[in-house]
Design an enzyme around this catalytic site. Sequence first.
Site, PDB file in Angstrom:
ATOM      1  N   LYS A  22      67.683   3.573  41.430  1.00  4.27           N
ATOM      2  CA  LYS A  22      66.708   3.482  42.526  1.00  4.27           C
ATOM      3  C   LYS A  22      65.472   4.339  42.253  1.00  4.27           C
ATOM      4  O   LYS A  22      64.346   3.854  42.362  1.00  4.27           O
ATOM      5  CB  LYS A  22      67.356   3.956  43.844  1.00  4.27           C
ATOM      6  CG  LYS A  22      66.353   4.213  44.957  1.00  4.27           C
ATOM      7  CD  LYS A  22      67.016   4.645  46.243  1.00  4.27           C
ATOM      8  CE  LYS A  22      66.979   6.117  46.535  1.00  4.27           C
ATOM      9  NZ  LYS A  22      65.732   6.690  46.999  1.00  4.27           N
ATOM     10  N   ASN A  23      65.679   5.597  41.916  1.00  2.82           N
ATOM     11  CA  ASN A  23      64.532   6.500  41.840  1.00  2.82           C
ATOM     12  C   ASN A  23      63.673   6.264  40.597  1.00  2.82           C
ATOM     13  O   ASN A  23      62.553   6.751  40.521  1.00  2.82           O
ATOM     14  CB  ASN A  23      64.978   7.958  41.984  1.00  2.82           C
ATOM     15  CG  ASN A  23      65.414   8.252  43.413  1.00  2.82           C
ATOM     16  OD1 ASN A  23      65.112   7.481  44.341  1.00  2.82           O
ATOM     17  ND2 ASN A  23      66.139   9.339  43.608  1.00  2.82           N
ATOM     18  N   CYS A 117      63.866   9.625  53.705  1.00  2.00           N
ATOM     19  CA  CYS A 117      64.934  10.389  54.355  1.00  2.00           C
ATOM     20  C   CYS A 117      64.380  11.715  54.854  1.00  2.00           C
ATOM     21  O   CYS A 117      63.534  12.329  54.219  1.00  2.00           O
ATOM     22  CB  CYS A 117      66.066  10.642  53.372  1.00  2.00           C
ATOM     23  SG  CYS A 117      67.018   9.155  53.010  1.00  2.00           S
ATOM     24  N   ARG A 122      58.699  17.800  53.690  1.00  2.00           N
ATOM     25  CA  ARG A 122      58.533  17.134  52.390  1.00  2.00           C
ATOM     26  C   ARG A 122      57.044  17.044  52.071  1.00  2.00           C
ATOM     27  O   ARG A 122      56.431  15.984  52.157  1.00  2.00           O
ATOM     28  CB  ARG A 122      59.203  15.753  52.400  1.00  2.00           C
ATOM     29  CG  ARG A 122      60.699  15.848  52.608  1.00  2.00           C
ATOM     30  CD  ARG A 122      61.407  14.527  52.463  1.00  2.00           C
ATOM     31  NE  ARG A 122      61.490  14.084  51.071  1.00  2.00           N
ATOM     32  CZ  ARG A 122      62.181  13.019  50.699  1.00  2.00           C
ATOM     33  NH1 ARG A 122      62.823  12.287  51.572  1.00  2.00           N
ATOM     34  NH2 ARG A 122      62.231  12.680  49.427  1.00  2.00           N
ATOM     35  N   ASP A 305      71.025  15.102  45.130  1.00  2.00           N
ATOM     36  CA  ASP A 305      71.401  13.792  45.671  1.00  2.00           C
ATOM     37  C   ASP A 305      72.902  13.525  45.577  1.00  2.00           C
ATOM     38  O   ASP A 305      73.382  12.490  46.046  1.00  2.00           O
ATOM     39  CB  ASP A 305      70.611  12.670  44.974  1.00  2.00           C
ATOM     40  CG  ASP A 305      69.122  12.757  45.290  1.00  2.00           C
ATOM     41  OD1 ASP A 305      68.767  13.435  46.265  1.00  2.00           O
ATOM     42  OD2 ASP A 305      68.322  12.157  44.556  1.00  2.00           O
ATOM     43  N   ARG A 397      69.458   1.324  51.678  1.00  2.00           N
ATOM     44  CA  ARG A 397      68.263   1.696  50.921  1.00  2.00           C
ATOM     45  C   ARG A 397      68.586   1.961  49.459  1.00  2.00           C
ATOM     46  O   ARG A 397      67.720   1.805  48.595  1.00  2.00           O
ATOM     47  CB  ARG A 397      67.642   2.986  51.489  1.00  2.00           C
ATOM     48  CG  ARG A 397      66.980   2.809  52.834  1.00  2.00           C
ATOM     49  CD  ARG A 397      66.287   4.081  53.234  1.00  2.00           C
ATOM     50  NE  ARG A 397      65.483   4.561  52.114  1.00  2.00           N
ATOM     51  CZ  ARG A 397      65.036   5.793  51.977  1.00  2.00           C
ATOM     52  NH1 ARG A 397      65.298   6.682  52.892  1.00  2.00           N
ATOM     53  NH2 ARG A 397      64.332   6.144  50.929  1.00  2.00           N
TER      54      ARG A 397
HETATM   55  N1  EPU Z   1      57.820  19.963  47.016  1.00  2.00           N
HETATM   56  C1  EPU Z   1      56.730  20.684  47.397  1.00  2.00           C
HETATM   57  N2  EPU Z   1      55.488  20.130  47.217  1.00  2.00           N
HETATM   58  C2  EPU Z   1      55.318  18.890  46.675  1.00  2.00           C
HETATM   59  C3  EPU Z   1      56.457  18.156  46.289  1.00  2.00           C
HETATM   60  C4  EPU Z   1      57.699  18.720  46.475  1.00  2.00           C
HETATM   61  O1  EPU Z   1      56.840  21.804  47.885  1.00  2.00           O
HETATM   62  O2  EPU Z   1      54.167  18.461  46.535  1.00  2.00           O
HETATM   63  C5  EPU Z   1      59.168  20.541  47.186  1.00  2.00           C
HETATM   64  C6  EPU Z   1      60.026  19.726  48.148  1.00  2.00           C
HETATM   65  O3  EPU Z   1      59.802  20.113  49.487  1.00  2.00           O
HETATM   66  C7  EPU Z   1      61.424  20.041  47.655  1.00  2.00           C
HETATM   67  C8  EPU Z   1      61.228  20.213  46.138  1.00  2.00           C
HETATM   68  O4  EPU Z   1      59.850  20.455  45.940  1.00  2.00           O
HETATM   69  O5  EPU Z   1      61.864  21.255  48.201  1.00  2.00           O
HETATM   70  C9  EPU Z   1      61.659  19.020  45.297  1.00  2.00           C
HETATM   71  O6  EPU Z   1      61.017  17.838  45.767  1.00  2.00           O
HETATM   72  P1  EPU Z   1      60.680  16.598  44.803  1.00  2.00           P
HETATM   73  O7  EPU Z   1      59.228  16.379  44.817  1.00  2.00           O
HETATM   74  O8  EPU Z   1      61.356  16.808  43.497  1.00  2.00           O
HETATM   75  O9  EPU Z   1      61.386  15.407  45.581  1.00  2.00           O
HETATM   76  P2  EPU Z   1      60.854  13.940  45.769  1.00  2.00           P
HETATM   77  O10 EPU Z   1      60.130  13.510  44.540  1.00  2.00           O
HETATM   78  O11 EPU Z   1      60.175  13.769  47.072  1.00  2.00           O
HETATM   79  C10 EPU Z   1      62.898  12.803  44.638  1.00  2.00           C
HETATM   80  C11 EPU Z   1      63.932  11.795  45.038  1.00  2.00           C
HETATM   81  C12 EPU Z   1      64.915  12.400  46.018  1.00  2.00           C
HETATM   82  C13 EPU Z   1      65.533  13.654  45.378  1.00  2.00           C
HETATM   83  C14 EPU Z   1      64.450  14.611  44.893  1.00  2.00           C
HETATM   84  C15 EPU Z   1      65.015  15.790  44.113  1.00  2.00           C
HETATM   85  C16 EPU Z   1      62.697   9.742  44.918  1.00  2.00           C
HETATM   86  C17 EPU Z   1      62.082   8.596  45.619  1.00  2.00           C
HETATM   87  N3  EPU Z   1      63.271  10.660  45.674  1.00  2.00           N
HETATM   88  O12 EPU Z   1      62.223  13.155  45.840  1.00  2.00           O
HETATM   89  O13 EPU Z   1      65.933  11.422  46.172  1.00  2.00           O
HETATM   90  O14 EPU Z   1      66.336  14.320  46.329  1.00  2.00           O
HETATM   91  O15 EPU Z   1      63.536  13.912  44.027  1.00  2.00           O
HETATM   92  O16 EPU Z   1      65.736  15.357  43.002  1.00  2.00           O
HETATM   93  O17 EPU Z   1      62.710   9.791  43.690  1.00  2.00           O
HETATM   94  C18 EPU Z   1      67.601  10.245  47.286  1.00  2.00           C
HETATM   95  O18 EPU Z   1      67.598   9.436  46.341  1.00  2.00           O
HETATM   96  O19 EPU Z   1      68.502  10.280  48.155  1.00  2.00           O
HETATM   97  C19 EPU Z   1      66.521  11.212  47.380  1.00  2.00           C
HETATM   98  C20 EPU Z   1      66.203  11.830  48.486  1.00  2.00           C
END
Ligand code: EPU
Length: 428
Positions: A22-23, A117, A122, A305, A397
């Site tokens: 998915k990701n 989610c 975020r 995750d 999802r």
């Molecule tokens: N963060 C910041 N600033 C940013 C971006 C992130 O402070 O600009 C913080 C977030 O608040 C968090 C940490 O950095 O504490 C990590 O966030 P990350 O950006 O890595 O997460 P994401 O890209 O929004 C993806 C996956 C999530 C998974 C996370 C961590 C996707 C669509 N989502 O989210 O997947 O938990 O990486 O591995 O790729 C899931 O699949 O269930 C899911 C939530």
Amino acid sequence: MEKFVIHGGHPLYGEVSISGAKNAAVAILPAVVLSEGVCVIENLPKISDVAIMLQILTDLGAKVRMLSDSVAEIDPRPISTPVATGELLKKMRASYYLIGALLGRFNEAEVALPGGCDFGTRPIDQHLKGFAALGGQATVRQGNVRVEAPVLEGSHIYLDVVSVGATMNIMLAAVKAKGMTVIESAAKEPHIVDLANFLNTMGADIRGAGTDVIKIRGTDHLTGATYSIIPDQIEAGTYMAAVAATGGDVLVRNVIPKHLDSITAKLEEMGVEIEEFDEAVRVRRTKPLRRCNIKTMPHPGFPTDMQPQFGVLLAIANGTSILTEGVWDNRFRYIEELRRMGVQASVDGKIAVFEGVPELSGAKVRSTDLRAGAALLIAGLVAKGETQVGSIVYIDRGYENVVEKLTGIGADIERRAFPDEDAVPAVR
Ligand code: EPU
């Protein structure tokens, strides 16, 4: 509303095949926007996040044709607008990848702020920091992010937090920037490497994906490409956890065992036997689960995750276990639901302490997010009696054919409509 109805207590036996990640898919589909030709994306998982992303691309003007259930042919050339602000964008987190992709293609992008989610704040400040370093001016108004870059220029970017989304989004814009971009403190998840491999197949020059320094030499033109998405590490881990929870013996097929190392290590620590093959892992649990402590971290650490699914394992393991969430602020809401099933756990901020119990009992519970939903399914498979899991839109999802796959390894689970019960809230 629809629910999953589970009669638990059956060990799982047989074989289950894992779908595309998915990701990775939700980043690779927006990346197609950068191509000057037709792309064929294979091994797409049949999940609602992918369906939504394909619809968003169609709404933007791309020509999308499904060649089979898991293969999409996408011609992004008819897209003529950098504006993606429809309601669908708010339904998923990954819609933010359109900012990087549209910026790379049009030097401007206006995209509705993402949903997804809900487990704490975020922010996307690191994405915007990256775009700013490439010359992009960002403004946020009326729920949309607008980034404009008269010229995209390569730059040196040091991320303040290791972010999957920021790393991929910056890559998407930087492949079209002039000169060299270096992302330091980059995320290293398998889907980062997958996106880089796809962009390189289109003609990009990205090196170092999978390490914490990624170097991207910008290019003027990216061509169409055919690409097959990697297997889903988290879907695989979820089935591994399910077998560990119920006991049994299952071959989890179509995986990259290396991507599962941190999950395998913890299962082995808990007394589960794992045998690795080239593209499969065999999971066998015959003895009681042993307690252990787990802390989630960016890759190659234990994935956040998988945290809720392992919460269920710790809840039924012998003794006291400590589970620490190292990525998100608030990802323990599922424990409230698990308590209805007899789980004994306390939560203090980012730490949960589980006192293992010998058995769980069926109950009516609700998913609070995608992986929380997966944890509740696993708890239902273990519990005596009937469990009804509500708010299953979250599970849809990210898990393809979950009923069919679980039934195929011996679970008693069905999707059932409950017309008299309230509709679930829309996916955020
Ligand atoms: N963060 C910041 N600033 C940013 C971006 C992130 O402070 O600009 C913080 C977030 O608040 C968090 C940490 O950095 O504490 C990590 O966030 P990350 O950006 O890595 O997460 P994401 O890209 O929004 C993806 C996956 C999530 C998974 C996370 C961590 C996707 C669509 N989502 O989210 O997947 O938990 O990486 O591995 O790729 C899931 O699949 O269930 C899911 C939530």
